[in-house]
Design a protein around this motif. Structure first.
Motif, mmCIF file in Angstrom:
data_model
loop_
_atom_site.group_PDB
_atom_site.id
_atom_site.type_symbol
_atom_site.label_atom_id
_atom_site.label_comp_id
_atom_site.label_asym_id
_atom_site.label_seq_id
_atom_site.Cartn_x
_atom_site.Cartn_y
_atom_site.Cartn_z
ATOM 1 N N ASN A 1 -22.552 1.933 18.678
ATOM 2 C CA ASN A 1 -21.842 2.333 17.484
ATOM 3 C C ASN A 1 -20.364 1.950 17.585
ATOM 4 O O ASN A 1 -19.752 1.560 16.600
ATOM 5 N N MET A 2 -19.800 2.097 18.772
ATOM 6 C CA MET A 2 -18.398 1.756 18.990
ATOM 7 C C MET A 2 -18.191 0.260 18.805
ATOM 8 O O MET A 2 -17.193 -0.164 18.216
ATOM 9 N N ALA A 3 -19.131 -0.541 19.292
ATOM 10 C CA ALA A 3 -19.035 -1.990 19.149
ATOM 11 C C ALA A 3 -19.103 -2.386 17.677
ATOM 12 O O ALA A 3 -18.404 -3.304 17.237
ATOM 13 N N VAL A 4 -19.937 -1.702 16.937
ATOM 14 C CA VAL A 4 -20.057 -1.998 15.505
ATOM 15 C C VAL A 4 -18.735 -1.673 14.797
ATOM 16 O O VAL A 4 -18.259 -2.447 13.956
ATOM 17 N N ASN A 5 -18.137 -0.555 15.167
ATOM 18 C CA ASN A 5 -16.850 -0.178 14.578
ATOM 19 C C ASN A 5 -15.767 -1.203 14.932
ATOM 20 O O ASN A 5 -14.959 -1.564 14.082
ATOM 21 N N GLU A 6 -15.740 -1.636 16.172
ATOM 22 C CA GLU A 6 -14.743 -2.627 16.594
ATOM 23 C C GLU A 6 -14.961 -3.945 15.861
ATOM 24 O O GLU A 6 -13.996 -4.609 15.454
ATOM 25 N N HIS A 8 -16.336 -4.258 12.940
ATOM 26 C CA HIS A 8 -15.928 -4.013 11.561
ATOM 27 C C HIS A 8 -14.400 -4.065 11.428
ATOM 28 O O HIS A 8 -13.860 -4.686 10.503
ATOM 29 N N ILE A 9 -13.700 -3.450 12.363
ATOM 30 C CA ILE A 9 -12.225 -3.469 12.357
ATOM 31 C C ILE A 9 -11.720 -4.897 12.532
ATOM 32 O O ILE A 9 -10.797 -5.328 11.848
ATOM 33 N N SER A 10 -12.335 -5.639 13.410
ATOM 34 C CA SER A 10 -11.940 -7.028 13.643
ATOM 35 C C SER A 10 -12.118 -7.860 12.373
ATOM 36 O O SER A 10 -11.258 -8.656 12.004
ATOM 37 N N ARG A 11 -13.249 -7.694 11.701
ATOM 38 C CA ARG A 11 -13.500 -8.423 10.451
ATOM 39 C C ARG A 11 -12.492 -8.032 9.377
ATOM 40 O O ARG A 11 -12.028 -8.872 8.614
ATOM 41 N N MET A 12 -12.155 -6.749 9.317
ATOM 42 C CA MET A 12 -11.166 -6.279 8.339
ATOM 43 C C MET A 12 -9.803 -6.906 8.610
ATOM 44 O O MET A 12 -9.090 -7.292 7.672
ATOM 45 N N LYS A 13 -9.423 -7.021 9.888
ATOM 46 C CA LYS A 13 -8.147 -7.645 10.248
ATOM 47 C C LYS A 13 -8.139 -9.114 9.828
ATOM 48 O O LYS A 13 -7.148 -9.608 9.272
ATOM 49 N N VAL A 14 -9.244 -9.807 10.080
ATOM 50 C CA VAL A 14 -9.349 -11.218 9.700
ATOM 51 C C VAL A 14 -9.234 -11.349 8.183
ATOM 52 O O VAL A 14 -8.515 -12.219 7.678
ATOM 53 N N MET A 15 -9.942 -10.491 7.456
ATOM 54 C CA MET A 15 -9.883 -10.533 5.993
ATOM 55 C C MET A 15 -8.467 -10.249 5.492
ATOM 56 O O MET A 15 -7.975 -10.879 4.548
ATOM 57 N N HIS A 16 -7.783 -9.319 6.150
ATOM 58 C CA HIS A 16 -6.420 -8.973 5.756
ATOM 59 C C HIS A 16 -5.485 -10.168 5.983
ATOM 60 O O HIS A 16 -4.652 -10.482 5.122
ATOM 61 N N VAL A 17 -5.635 -10.838 7.121
ATOM 62 C CA VAL A 17 -4.819 -12.014 7.423
ATOM 63 C C VAL A 17 -5.110 -13.114 6.395
ATOM 64 O O VAL A 17 -4.184 -13.742 5.871
#
Length: 76
Positions: A1-6, A8-17
């Protein structure tokens, strides 16, 4: 679950950039477009001024040529 959250956070950062990059690119395009519009407005204004000058010259030269033609016809 932690890996999935990380992930997801990584993808959100990429999308934000990516979003920030797209926003900057759009702003640059808007700035360039605004510059072109201003240039077109300046050219249109210059064209109006030149048109007025051309009409004045045509009027002046037309009167001059009419006088010259009358002088030539007088001495024929």
């Amino acid at each position: 679950n932690m890996a999935v959250n990380e992930l997801h956070i990584s993808r959100m950062k990429v999308m934000h950039v990516q979003h920030d990059e797209e926003r900057r690119e759009i702003q640059q395009l808007n700035d360039t477009f605004a510059m072109y519009l201003k240039r077109v407005q300046n050219l249109e204004e210059a064209n109006k001024q030149l048109s007025v000058q051309i009409l004045a010259l045509r009027d002046r030269w037309g009167k001059l040529f009419t006088k010259i033609r009358l002088i030539i016809l007088k001495y024929k």
